[in-house]
Enzyme design. Structure first.
Site, PDB file in Angstrom:
ATOM      1  N   HIS A 101       0.791  -1.235   0.000  1.00 16.17           N
ATOM      2  CA  HIS A 101       0.000   0.000   0.000  1.00 16.17           C
ATOM      3  C   HIS A 101       0.820   1.281   0.000  1.00 16.17           C
ATOM      4  CE1 HIS A 101       0.683   1.451   4.145  1.00 16.17           C
ATOM      5  NE2 HIS A 101       0.819   0.191   4.454  1.00 16.17           N
ATOM      6  N   ARG A 134       2.718   4.678  -0.363  1.00 14.00           N
ATOM      7  CA  ARG A 134       2.607   5.742  -1.347  1.00 14.00           C
ATOM      8  C   ARG A 134       3.806   5.798  -2.293  1.00 14.00           C
ATOM      9  NH1 ARG A 134      -1.425   9.921  -0.223  1.00 14.00           N
ATOM     10  NH2 ARG A 134      -2.340   8.602   1.355  1.00 14.00           N
TER      11      ARG A 134
HETATM   12  C1  UD1 Z   1      -2.392   5.725   5.555  1.00 11.97           C
HETATM   13  C2  UD1 Z   1      -1.148   6.400   6.124  1.00 11.97           C
HETATM   14  C3  UD1 Z   1       0.039   5.443   6.095  1.00 11.97           C
HETATM   15  C4  UD1 Z   1      -0.298   4.110   6.721  1.00 11.97           C
HETATM   16  C5  UD1 Z   1      -1.554   3.538   6.088  1.00 11.97           C
HETATM   17  C6  UD1 Z   1      -1.939   2.257   6.795  1.00 11.97           C
HETATM   18  C7  UD1 Z   1      -0.818   8.824   5.811  1.00 11.97           C
HETATM   19  C8  UD1 Z   1      -0.431   9.902   4.873  1.00 11.97           C
HETATM   20  N1  UD1 Z   1      -0.813   7.567   5.326  1.00 11.97           N
HETATM   21  O1  UD1 Z   1      -2.177   5.524   4.164  1.00 11.97           O
HETATM   22  O2  UD1 Z   1       1.121   6.036   6.791  1.00 11.97           O
HETATM   23  O3  UD1 Z   1       0.775   3.225   6.540  1.00 11.97           O
HETATM   24  O4  UD1 Z   1      -2.619   4.497   6.214  1.00 11.97           O
HETATM   25  O5  UD1 Z   1      -2.852   1.514   6.060  1.00 11.97           O
HETATM   26  O6  UD1 Z   1      -1.138   9.091   6.940  1.00 11.97           O
HETATM   27  N2  UD1 Z   1      -9.854   3.891   2.424  1.00 11.97           N
HETATM   28  C9  UD1 Z   1     -11.159   3.414   2.591  1.00 11.97           C
HETATM   29  N3  UD1 Z   1     -11.475   2.842   3.799  1.00 11.97           N
HETATM   30  C10 UD1 Z   1     -10.583   2.701   4.817  1.00 11.97           C
HETATM   31  C11 UD1 Z   1      -9.269   3.173   4.620  1.00 11.97           C
HETATM   32  C12 UD1 Z   1      -8.927   3.776   3.427  1.00 11.97           C
HETATM   33  O7  UD1 Z   1     -11.979   3.495   1.699  1.00 11.97           O
HETATM   34  O8  UD1 Z   1     -10.956   2.181   5.853  1.00 11.97           O
HETATM   35  C13 UD1 Z   1      -9.501   4.528   1.133  1.00 11.97           C
HETATM   36  C14 UD1 Z   1     -10.142   5.942   0.995  1.00 11.97           C
HETATM   37  O9  UD1 Z   1     -10.514   6.150  -0.332  1.00 11.97           O
HETATM   38  C15 UD1 Z   1      -8.987   6.870   1.374  1.00 11.97           C
HETATM   39  C16 UD1 Z   1      -7.799   6.103   0.817  1.00 11.97           C
HETATM   40  O10 UD1 Z   1      -8.087   4.719   1.060  1.00 11.97           O
HETATM   41  O11 UD1 Z   1      -9.116   8.165   0.832  1.00 11.97           O
HETATM   42  C17 UD1 Z   1      -6.444   6.476   1.379  1.00 11.97           C
HETATM   43  O12 UD1 Z   1      -6.441   6.528   2.791  1.00 11.97           O
HETATM   44  P1  UD1 Z   1      -5.299   7.415   3.546  1.00 11.97           P
HETATM   45  O13 UD1 Z   1      -5.410   7.221   5.016  1.00 11.97           O
HETATM   46  O14 UD1 Z   1      -5.300   8.795   3.058  1.00 11.97           O
HETATM   47  O15 UD1 Z   1      -3.940   6.798   3.006  1.00 11.97           O
HETATM   48  P2  UD1 Z   1      -3.360   5.329   3.138  1.00 11.97           P
HETATM   49  O16 UD1 Z   1      -2.702   5.020   1.857  1.00 11.97           O
HETATM   50  O17 UD1 Z   1      -4.397   4.411   3.665  1.00 11.97           O
HETATM   51  N1  UDP Z   2      -3.514  -6.080   8.933  1.00  9.93           N
HETATM   52  C1  UDP Z   2      -4.833  -6.466   9.167  1.00  9.93           C
HETATM   53  N2  UDP Z   2      -5.582  -6.899   8.108  1.00  9.93           N
HETATM   54  C2  UDP Z   2      -5.095  -6.958   6.840  1.00  9.93           C
HETATM   55  C3  UDP Z   2      -3.755  -6.543   6.608  1.00  9.93           C
HETATM   56  C4  UDP Z   2      -2.997  -6.100   7.677  1.00  9.93           C
HETATM   57  O1  UDP Z   2      -5.306  -6.430  10.306  1.00  9.93           O
HETATM   58  O2  UDP Z   2      -5.832  -7.359   5.930  1.00  9.93           O
HETATM   59  C5  UDP Z   2      -2.706  -5.580  10.077  1.00  9.93           C
HETATM   60  C6  UDP Z   2      -1.331  -6.160  10.227  1.00  9.93           C
HETATM   61  O3  UDP Z   2      -1.341  -7.309  11.031  1.00  9.93           O
HETATM   62  C7  UDP Z   2      -0.566  -4.992  10.884  1.00  9.93           C
HETATM   63  C8  UDP Z   2      -1.256  -3.763  10.358  1.00  9.93           C
HETATM   64  O4  UDP Z   2      -2.525  -4.199   9.857  1.00  9.93           O
HETATM   65  O5  UDP Z   2      -0.724  -5.002  12.285  1.00  9.93           O
HETATM   66  C9  UDP Z   2      -0.454  -3.121   9.273  1.00  9.93           C
HETATM   67  O6  UDP Z   2      -1.202  -2.105   8.692  1.00  9.93           O
HETATM   68  P1  UDP Z   2      -0.829  -1.436   7.306  1.00  9.93           P
HETATM   69  O7  UDP Z   2      -0.043  -2.387   6.489  1.00  9.93           O
HETATM   70  O8  UDP Z   2      -2.095  -0.887   6.767  1.00  9.93           O
HETATM   71  O9  UDP Z   2       0.047  -0.174   7.750  1.00  9.93           O
HETATM   72  P2  UDP Z   2       1.600   0.006   8.111  1.00  9.93           P
HETATM   73  O10 UDP Z   2       1.966  -0.930   9.199  1.00  9.93           O
HETATM   74  O11 UDP Z   2       2.365  -0.210   6.858  1.00  9.93           O
HETATM   75  O12 UDP Z   2       1.657   1.447   8.533  1.00  9.93           O
END
Ligand code: UD1
Ligand code: UDP
Length: 375
Positions: free
Chosen positions: A211, A213
């Protein structure tokens, strides 16, 4: 007697997982009034965690919008938290890690002259654009924080190098281990029957997540194409990929990996199921931060599809390998683990550099000592 008001602020899935055990400990502490504020930077993926750990937020800013940019979320969190902090008047705010919610939560607290505790402090990749924007978020949160809860000795040293005073740093372990130990069970059965039906003994099961960026675009295409090639060329391989809810990631995953009967593109899994799945699969391919801390506990080889990591402890222990984002290189590294038993065994070490499951307890103790010194 007046209690210490501690407000935990978080918004995304990983923050929720890692703050949940701490929130529980704060709730148990008699001298603490625990307040939870979620920004809901994530919505569904946050709610899944709140449900598992039975956390009911006192404030929910409900901020997520589809396709939000970093600036969108920054502005909305800052404005939303202003009102909450003025209303709740906590003595201390706790933020976690490196997301936009983390940095802006610390900034909003600073604007109200409220003390900030940074949980999972001191991680550094050394490159402000990778992970992006997380490396900058964690540096900025560190600058704003008064208490730095560092998971490891290495994180402590990073904070010292950043000019933080040693008496503000506490080595606690990572709260992710507290969370993991609460949900992993030997006889776990999945609700999703697909996951029960996979033959983990006879197949070589790859679990992947992706995921970040900085991987959007060509790097992510390379990663997906590499996994597709591995699945197509090795009959014994099956791939489980719970796809992040970000729409652009879902679209690319569908485009490259969709329609392949050995690649299961599934919805994000609830934490309990995901943690238990880690313990069953053969190899993990990920760009996630948290998974690099969890999978070593189970001795699962982790190939990190990034160009760096801020989690060198598991690399040093041999369980994590940073393999980059080049397609041929990723295919080569996965094939090595599939074909060379000694290479596999060398990485399949059960190690846990990230704590003993008591990080949350230690953080609460620090806060209570601070409180005692005020009275
Ligand atoms: C965010 C964090 C990243 C973290 C990641 C964990 C920032 C800039 N990024 O990235 O550090 O590692 O979360 O997963 O803070 N969305 C949904 N439902 C959800 C979650 C996300 O629909 O429950 C979709 C939405 O369209 C949203 C997009 O994902 O706009 C991006 O979510 P966002 O929190 O901005 O960025 P992540 O890539 O998830
Ligand atoms: N995780 C989860 N369900 C999933 C994938 C990941 O609960 O389908 C958990 C995983 O065990 C870890 C956390 O989510 O604890 C990691 O989150 P993510 O990869 O979104 O963010 P990051 O750790 O890279 O910030």
């Amino acid at each position: 007697m007046k209690k210490l008001k501690v407000m935990s602020i978080f918004g995304t899935r990983p923050e929720a997982i890692k703050m949940a055990p701490l929130v529980k400990k704060l709730e148990e502490a008699e001298k603490i009034e625990s307040i939870v504020c979620v920004t809901a930077q994530h919505r569904e993926m946050l709610d899944m965690v709140l449900e598992i750990f039975d956390i009911k937020p006192d404030y929910d800013l409900n901020l997520m919008k589809h396709g939000q940019t970093i600036s969108d979320i920054t502005v909305r969190v800052l404005k939303g938290l202003e009102e909450v902090l003025i209303d709740a008047k906590p003595d201390v705010v706790l933020v976690h890690g490196d997301t936009s919610t983390t940095f802006v939560g610390a900034l909003a607290a600073f604007y109200q002259k409220i003390k900030v505790g940074h949980v999972e402090a001191g991680l550094r990749s050394g490159n402000i654009y990778s992970p992006y924007p997380e490396e900058m978020n964690r540096r900025l949160a560190g600058t704003l924080a008064n208490f730095h809860f560092a998971p490891t000795e290495g994180n402590y040293k990073n904070l010292i190098a950043a000019g933080i005073s040693s008496d503000e740093i506490y080595i606690t372990g990572n709260t992710v281990i507290d969370a993991l130990l609460q949900v992993v069970k030997e006889d776990y059965r999945f609700e999703d029957d697909l996951l029960n039906q996979i033959n983990y003994e006879e197949k070589r099961v790859l679990l992947m997540t992706c995921h970040r960026r900085e991987n959007w675009g060509t790097p992510m295409e390379n990663i997906f194409k590499a996994v597709k090639e591995v699945a197509e060329k090795n009959p014994e391989v099956e791939v489980i990929f719970p796809v992040h809810m970000n729409p652009s990631i879902r679209q690319l995953a569908q485009e490259i990996l969709g329609g392949n009967e050995k690649i299961y593109l599934i919805e994000p899994m609830e934490y309990e199921a995901f943690a238990n799945l880690i313990s069953k699969v053969d190899i993990i391919i990920t760009d996630s931060g948290g998974i690099q801390e969890e999978a070593p506990v189970f001795g699962k080889p982790i190939l990190v599809v990034r160009t760096e990591t801020e989690r060198p402890e598991a690399v040093e222990a041999g369980t994590v390998k940073v393999v980059g984002v080049d397609k041929a290189e990723i295919v080569k590294e996965v094939n090595l683990l599939l074909t060379d038993q000694s290479a596999y065994d060398k990485m399949a070490n059960a190690v846990n550099p990230y704590g003993d499951g008591k990080a949350s307890e230690r953080i609460v103790e620090v806060l209570l000592n601070y409180f005692a010194s005020l009275n």
